[in-house]
Every structure is written in structure tokens, then in C-alpha cells.
Design an enzyme around this catalytic site. Structure first.
Site, PDB file in Angstrom:
ATOM      1  N   ASP A  98     -38.144 -42.008  -4.129  1.00  0.00           N
ATOM      2  CA  ASP A  98     -38.808 -42.881  -5.103  1.00  0.00           C
ATOM      3  C   ASP A  98     -40.095 -43.542  -4.628  1.00  0.00           C
ATOM      4  O   ASP A  98     -40.478 -44.584  -5.137  1.00  0.00           O
ATOM      5  CB  ASP A  98     -37.814 -43.965  -5.524  1.00  0.00           C
ATOM      6  CG  ASP A  98     -37.199 -44.655  -4.303  1.00  0.00           C
ATOM      7  OD1 ASP A  98     -37.825 -44.626  -3.231  1.00  0.00           O
ATOM      8  OD2 ASP A  98     -36.088 -45.218  -4.423  1.00  0.00           O
ATOM      9  N   HIS A 210     -38.643 -55.159   4.324  1.00  0.00           N
ATOM     10  CA  HIS A 210     -39.990 -54.658   4.047  1.00  0.00           C
ATOM     11  C   HIS A 210     -40.369 -54.535   2.578  1.00  0.00           C
ATOM     12  O   HIS A 210     -41.518 -54.272   2.236  1.00  0.00           O
ATOM     13  CB  HIS A 210     -40.171 -53.269   4.692  1.00  0.00           C
ATOM     14  CG  HIS A 210     -39.392 -52.185   3.992  1.00  0.00           C
ATOM     15  ND1 HIS A 210     -39.864 -51.553   2.872  1.00  0.00           N
ATOM     16  CD2 HIS A 210     -38.172 -51.657   4.215  1.00  0.00           C
ATOM     17  CE1 HIS A 210     -38.973 -50.659   2.465  1.00  0.00           C
ATOM     18  NE2 HIS A 210     -37.929 -50.711   3.255  1.00  0.00           N
ATOM     19  N   HIS A 243     -41.346 -53.633  10.581  1.00  0.00           N
ATOM     20  CA  HIS A 243     -42.141 -52.633   9.853  1.00  0.00           C
ATOM     21  C   HIS A 243     -43.631 -52.868  10.130  1.00  0.00           C
ATOM     22  O   HIS A 243     -44.053 -54.009  10.326  1.00  0.00           O
ATOM     23  CB  HIS A 243     -41.831 -52.828   8.361  1.00  0.00           C
ATOM     24  CG  HIS A 243     -42.314 -51.751   7.449  1.00  0.00           C
ATOM     25  ND1 HIS A 243     -43.646 -51.537   7.174  1.00  0.00           N
ATOM     26  CD2 HIS A 243     -41.638 -50.827   6.709  1.00  0.00           C
ATOM     27  CE1 HIS A 243     -43.764 -50.523   6.314  1.00  0.00           C
ATOM     28  NE2 HIS A 243     -42.557 -50.077   6.020  1.00  0.00           N
TER      29      HIS A 243
HETATM   30  C1  UD1 Z   1     -43.168 -47.519   1.348  1.00  0.00           C
HETATM   31  C2  UD1 Z   1     -42.544 -47.156   0.008  1.00  0.00           C
HETATM   32  C3  UD1 Z   1     -41.150 -47.751  -0.103  1.00  0.00           C
HETATM   33  C4  UD1 Z   1     -40.291 -47.389   1.108  1.00  0.00           C
HETATM   34  C5  UD1 Z   1     -41.034 -47.775   2.379  1.00  0.00           C
HETATM   35  C6  UD1 Z   1     -40.259 -47.331   3.587  1.00  0.00           C
HETATM   36  C7  UD1 Z   1     -44.056 -47.001  -1.922  1.00  0.00           C
HETATM   37  C8  UD1 Z   1     -44.734 -47.726  -3.008  1.00  0.00           C
HETATM   38  N1  UD1 Z   1     -43.333 -47.742  -1.082  1.00  0.00           N
HETATM   39  O1  UD1 Z   1     -43.355 -48.921   1.351  1.00  0.00           O
HETATM   40  O2  UD1 Z   1     -40.509 -47.229  -1.267  1.00  0.00           O
HETATM   41  O3  UD1 Z   1     -39.085 -48.090   1.040  1.00  0.00           O
HETATM   42  O4  UD1 Z   1     -42.316 -47.126   2.395  1.00  0.00           O
HETATM   43  O5  UD1 Z   1     -40.681 -47.959   4.742  1.00  0.00           O
HETATM   44  O6  UD1 Z   1     -44.184 -45.816  -1.835  1.00  0.00           O
HETATM   45  N2  UD1 Z   1     -48.323 -49.032   7.881  1.00  0.00           N
HETATM   46  C9  UD1 Z   1     -48.855 -48.671   9.088  1.00  0.00           C
HETATM   47  N3  UD1 Z   1     -48.319 -47.596   9.739  1.00  0.00           N
HETATM   48  C10 UD1 Z   1     -47.265 -46.916   9.271  1.00  0.00           C
HETATM   49  C11 UD1 Z   1     -46.704 -47.312   8.043  1.00  0.00           C
HETATM   50  C12 UD1 Z   1     -47.255 -48.363   7.352  1.00  0.00           C
HETATM   51  O7  UD1 Z   1     -49.808 -49.266   9.565  1.00  0.00           O
HETATM   52  O8  UD1 Z   1     -46.809 -45.963   9.918  1.00  0.00           O
HETATM   53  C13 UD1 Z   1     -48.910 -50.180   7.147  1.00  0.00           C
HETATM   54  C14 UD1 Z   1     -50.259 -49.844   6.481  1.00  0.00           C
HETATM   55  O9  UD1 Z   1     -51.109 -50.954   6.576  1.00  0.00           O
HETATM   56  C15 UD1 Z   1     -49.851 -49.645   5.000  1.00  0.00           C
HETATM   57  C16 UD1 Z   1     -48.731 -50.657   4.863  1.00  0.00           C
HETATM   58  O10 UD1 Z   1     -48.027 -50.583   6.105  1.00  0.00           O
HETATM   59  O11 UD1 Z   1     -50.922 -49.881   4.123  1.00  0.00           O
HETATM   60  C17 UD1 Z   1     -47.781 -50.457   3.725  1.00  0.00           C
HETATM   61  O12 UD1 Z   1     -47.348 -49.120   3.636  1.00  0.00           O
HETATM   62  P1  UD1 Z   1     -46.908 -48.537   2.200  1.00  0.00           P
HETATM   63  O13 UD1 Z   1     -46.450 -47.139   2.367  1.00  0.00           O
HETATM   64  O14 UD1 Z   1     -47.980 -48.775   1.200  1.00  0.00           O
HETATM   65  O15 UD1 Z   1     -45.719 -49.472   1.756  1.00  0.00           O
HETATM   66  P2  UD1 Z   1     -44.280 -49.696   2.370  1.00  0.00           P
HETATM   67  O16 UD1 Z   1     -43.936 -51.121   2.197  1.00  0.00           O
HETATM   68  O17 UD1 Z   1     -44.222 -49.102   3.715  1.00  0.00           O
HETATM   69  N1  UDP Z   2     -35.538 -46.797  10.653  1.00  0.00           N
HETATM   70  C1  UDP Z   2     -36.045 -46.352  11.869  1.00  0.00           C
HETATM   71  N2  UDP Z   2     -36.661 -47.250  12.696  1.00  0.00           N
HETATM   72  C2  UDP Z   2     -36.777 -48.561  12.365  1.00  0.00           C
HETATM   73  C3  UDP Z   2     -36.278 -49.000  11.125  1.00  0.00           C
HETATM   74  C4  UDP Z   2     -35.673 -48.086  10.274  1.00  0.00           C
HETATM   75  O1  UDP Z   2     -35.942 -45.180  12.203  1.00  0.00           O
HETATM   76  O2  UDP Z   2     -37.335 -49.308  13.175  1.00  0.00           O
HETATM   77  C5  UDP Z   2     -34.885 -45.822   9.767  1.00  0.00           C
HETATM   78  C6  UDP Z   2     -33.538 -46.228   9.222  1.00  0.00           C
HETATM   79  O3  UDP Z   2     -32.497 -45.915  10.139  1.00  0.00           O
HETATM   80  C7  UDP Z   2     -33.471 -45.403   7.959  1.00  0.00           C
HETATM   81  C8  UDP Z   2     -34.900 -45.399   7.466  1.00  0.00           C
HETATM   82  O4  UDP Z   2     -35.689 -45.689   8.609  1.00  0.00           O
HETATM   83  O5  UDP Z   2     -33.113 -44.055   8.240  1.00  0.00           O
HETATM   84  C9  UDP Z   2     -35.093 -46.444   6.412  1.00  0.00           C
HETATM   85  O6  UDP Z   2     -36.426 -46.616   6.187  1.00  0.00           O
HETATM   86  P1  UDP Z   2     -37.024 -47.910   5.497  1.00  0.00           P
HETATM   87  O7  UDP Z   2     -36.093 -49.042   5.682  1.00  0.00           O
HETATM   88  O8  UDP Z   2     -38.404 -48.032   5.995  1.00  0.00           O
HETATM   89  O9  UDP Z   2     -37.114 -47.465   3.973  1.00  0.00           O
HETATM   90  P2  UDP Z   2     -36.090 -47.460   2.754  1.00  0.00           P
HETATM   91  O10 UDP Z   2     -34.859 -46.753   3.174  1.00  0.00           O
HETATM   92  O11 UDP Z   2     -35.861 -48.870   2.365  1.00  0.00           O
HETATM   93  O12 UDP Z   2     -36.839 -46.743   1.681  1.00  0.00           O
END
Ligand code: UD1
Ligand code: UDP
Length: 383
Positions: A98, A210, A243
Site C-alpha cells: 500500500d 514512523h 526510521h
Molecule cells: C513509507 C510508506 C509507508 C511505509 C513506510 C515504511 C508511503 C506514502 N509511505 O513511509 O506506507 O509504512 O515507508 O517504512 O509510501 N528516508 C531516508 N532514507 C531511507 C528512507 C527514508 O533518508 O532509506 C527519509 C527521506 O528523507 C524520505 C523520508 O525518509 O523523504 C520519508 O520517506 P517516505 O518513503 O516518503 O515515507 P515513509 O514514512 O518512510
Molecule cells: N525493520 C528492519 N529494521 C528496522 C526496523 C524495521 O528491518 O530497524 C523491518 C521490520 O522487521 C519489518 C519491516 O521492516 O519487516 C517493517 O517496516 P516498516 O515498519 O518501516 O514499515 P511498515 O511495515 O509499517 O509498512
């Protein structure tokens, strides 16, 4: 014989953890060519998963920007996918769950009239703003997809309510397949600090937070609750892999930094995270994936959200909704910390989300759909 070219598209950490085992499983079938396109909606957190599971991308859109907006992710994925689809010409595109990558990946496939398979289909809260934007993303992908791989029977029923009954398979969740490869009994952590946590003498609580709908006031309440829990319980250690989102890191810095018995660490590689979960006392989280993994490992979960699209483990008694109010979170955590009886009631291993065979079922369903298998795979009926 022309192979069926199946392209898995994903971009964030959880999608990668749940799709990597599938990309690898699909490679085992001679009728299939399994390729993958990453959007890199997450960069570092995605790369870490690719390394753990040893999966290489055939295309990488590299879209991530700091503090990215939903529109920017969607637009970059959509236009980026145009070239990839034209060049790689997949017969089927698989998306997961999603996220914005999921929605844009499915929409791009539709624009090119390529069939879509939706992995982790049918999860619903029926509240369009919670989780946001995920609830709407998965509904829109449900409308686009031809194949729907539901983790549970409950998810299948949700699709039925939307008149989606064709191409629906109940497979279990691929996250359980992933857990089977990562969790080991005598695991040695590469993150040295994790080898020395007092797992036997104290209560190690694993925390993550997060979600976008928790940004602002709810996240502040959650952080203050965590701080209060650590301050008031000397027998507790909180471990929080934070995160990389700057919004989350700002909140953690403001409300949790320097609190006693709180270990703020960088995101962990998936194998480290899964093994830490296996050793901890309990989990407090707003993550979707953790709500599926922790019950399989026998760990109670308090969900830091107002609702969940994963009611199966709530019904099984290992997950409880703690909400986003400070007092209630503290109250519910305190009960689990202080009462052995309350804890034991929740701490039993249940696996409503799968048996580790989800990837095989999905592969067989794809082959059946494309006329390369005469037998439809049997649905997963829970363990
Ligand atoms: C996204 C997904 C959410 C999922 C989550 C898992 C959407 C809208 N949201 O949310 O459904 O639960 O990922 O973690 O698709 N960033 C880094 N390095 C990384 C990852 C993220 O720097 O490796 C920072 C960046 O500044 C980025 C921000 O995190 O802009 C947010 O990332 P984003 O994918 O937009 O949203 P999440 O809250 O991670
Ligand atoms: N996870 C990970 N390292 C971390 C935190 C989470 O590998 O430091 C893993 C966790 O075990 C799970 C997945 O990431 O498999 C969940 O991701 P996240 O919580 O970012 O997203 P969501 O599941 O809420 O979409």
C-alpha cells in the site's frame, strides 16, 4: 518456450522484505523470468534489504529525496516506470501492499496495459485517512489488479465486499517466508551493542514509530509515553531503531534523546531486526510488518495507532491496540511490564499470517493464471 517475464516492483523497506523472497522463489521456475525494478522510494533502508536477501535490481529509478511529498513520489515513480516497462516489456507486474510506489507501479502498469498482481491484497481499515495514504493506495490497487494475493481469509472477504472475486488467492503473507530465512537460534549480531543487552535480567522492549498519520501531536504523545515508561521502570530497557525520516528523527530528538534506559539506534538490517525481535520481551510499534512478525515469534505487541488492518493477531490475543494517547499507552505497557499473568496471556506464538509457503503459492497461482499449470494452488487456511 517463451518465458513469462514477471517484474516485481518495490521501493520501501517493508515492500523489499516481503518481496525479496518472492523474487527469489520465482527464479526457481523454468517457465518464469523473474526480474525486479526498484523505485528506491527509500534509498539506504532499501539497499540494506537487497543486501541481506542478496537480490539485485534490473532497474533502479532512484527517486528518493529528503522530506519527499506524496505527489513527488507518485509522479517520479509513474514517469520513471514508463521507460522501464517499455524497455523490459514484462508480461506481469507484481506490486506489494500500500505504499506510494505500490500505487504508482500499478497505475503505470495499467497505462501500459500490463497485468498487475497485488501481493498482500485485501487489507482494510475502512478509514480513508488512517493509515494515510495507505488505505486509499491499496483500494486503488485492488481496482487495478487482475491477480490478488491475500495473506488471510479475512482479507479475501474484504475484497469480496468490493465485488472482487476473480483472480483472488489466499496465500499467507510472504513476511513469514522471510522470517524463516532470517531468524536463527544462535544468532550473533553485527551491531555489537545488541549482543550485550540484558535480555535475561531486564525487560527489553523493541520500539518503532514512523507513520504519517502519527506525525505531529500523536507522535509527540507516543514519544512522551515511551519516555515515561523508561523513566518509571528500572527493570526496562527500550531499544528503538529510528526510521531515517527527518520528521521522525526530529520528534525523537526533541522528546526522547537523553532519556534513561532508552537506546536510540540507526535502522537495523532486516536479519538483525528479526533476531532482536525474537529475543526481546515485547514490541511497541505503529508498523504494519512488526504486527505480523512479532506474533509469529511469540512476542506481545502494543500497537501505537487508533486502529489496525491486521485484526487476526488481535483476535488471537497477541496484539492489542494502545492508541496514540500518552496515558493509555503508559497504562497498557505498565500492565504488561508489571503483571506476569497479563504478559503470559499475550506471549504465545501464533501464525495467523502464514506458514512460510506464501511465495510458492503465489508462483503457482501465476503459472495457473497464465495456463502453465493445470492445477490451481490450494488456498492457505491458517495454521
Ligand atoms: C513509507 C510508506 C509507508 C511505509 C513506510 C515504511 C508511503 C506514502 N509511505 O513511509 O506506507 O509504512 O515507508 O517504512 O509510501 N528516508 C531516508 N532514507 C531511507 C528512507 C527514508 O533518508 O532509506 C527519509 C527521506 O528523507 C524520505 C523520508 O525518509 O523523504 C520519508 O520517506 P517516505 O518513503 O516518503 O515515507 P515513509 O514514512 O518512510
Ligand atoms: N525493520 C528492519 N529494521 C528496522 C526496523 C524495521 O528491518 O530497524 C523491518 C521490520 O522487521 C519489518 C519491516 O521492516 O519487516 C517493517 O517496516 P516498516 O515498519 O518501516 O514499515 P511498515 O511495515 O509499517 O509498512
Amino acid at each position: 518456450m517463451k518465458k513469462l517475464r514477471v517484474m516485481s516492483v518495490f521501493g520501501t523497506r517493508p515492500e523489499a522484505i516481503k518481496m525479496a523472497p518472492l523474487v527469489l522463489e520465482l527464479k526457481k521456475y523454468p517457465e518464469i523470468e523473474s526480474i525486479c525494478c526498484v523505485t528506491a522510494q527509500h534509498r539506504q533502508m532499501l539497499d540494506s534489504v537487497m543486501e541481506v536477501f542478496d537480490v539485485q535490481a534490473d532497474a533502479d529509478l532512484n527517486i528518493m529525496a529528503p522530506r519527499q511529498t506524496l505527489s513527488s513520489i507518485t509522479c517520479k515513480c509513474l514517469t520513471g516506470m514508463d521507460d522501464v516497462i517499455e524497455e523490459l516489456k514484462p508480461d506481469l507486474i507484481l506490486v506489494h501492499g500500500d505504499t506510494s510506489t505500490t500505487f504508482a507501479g500499478a497505475l503505470a502498469a495499467f497505462y501500459h496495459q500490463v497485468a498487475v498482481g497485488h501481493v498482500e491484497a485485501g487489507l482494510r481499515t475502512y478509514d480513508r485517512y488512517s493509515p494515510f495514504p495507505e488505505e486509499m493506495n491499496r483500494k486503488m490497487v485492488g481496482a487495478i489488479a487482475s491477480l490478488h494475493f491475500c495473506p488471510t481469509e479475512n482479507n479475501r472477504k474484504n475484497l469480496e465486499k468490493e465485488n472482487i472475486t476473480e483472480g483472488v488467492f489466499v496465500t499467507g503473507n510472504t513476511v513469514i517466508d522471510a522470517l524463516k530465512t532470517t531468524v536463527r537460534e544462535k544468532y550473533h549480531f553485527a551491531t555489537e551493542e545488541l549482543n550485550h543487552l540484558p535480555y535475561d535480567t531486564k525487560k527489553v522492549i523493541l520500539v518503532t514509530c514512523h507513520r504519517r498519520e502519527n506525525y505531529g501531536e500523536p507522535m509527540k504523545n507516543i514519544m512522551l509515553a515511551l519516555r515515561q515508561i523508561a523513566q518509571t521502570h528500572e527493570d526496562v530497557e527500550l531499544v528503538y531503531p529510528v526510521h531515517l525520516s527527518p520528521v521522525v528523527r526530529d520528534a525523537v530528538k526533541e522528546y526522547l534523546e537523553g532519556a534513561p534506559r532508552v537506546h536510540l539506534i540507526d535502522p537495523l538490517p532486516a536479519d538483525e531486526m528479526h533476531n532482536l525481535m525474537g529475543r526481546c520481551y515485547m514490541v511497541m510499534t505503529d508498523s504494519g510488518g512488526l504486527q505480523e512478525e512479532a506474533p509469529a515469534l511469540g512476542k506481545p505487541v502494543l500497537v501505537l495507532r487508533k486502529e489496525t488492518e491486521r485484526p487476526e493477531a488481535v483476535a488471537a490475543g497477541t496484539v492489542k491496540i494502545a492508541g496514540v494517547e500518552q496515558d493509555n499507552i503508559v497504562k497498557m505497557a505498565t500492565e504488561l511490564i508489571a503483571s506476569r499473568e497479563a504478559y503470559e496471556k499475550m506471549a504465545h506464538a501464533v501464525n495467523p499470517y502464514g506458514d512460510g509457503e506464501a511465495c510458492r503459492r503465489i508462483a503457482e497461482a501465476i503459472l495457473w493464471h497464465f495456463g502453465k499449470r493445470s492445477e490451481k494452488p490450494k488456498d492457505y487456511h491458517g495454521m
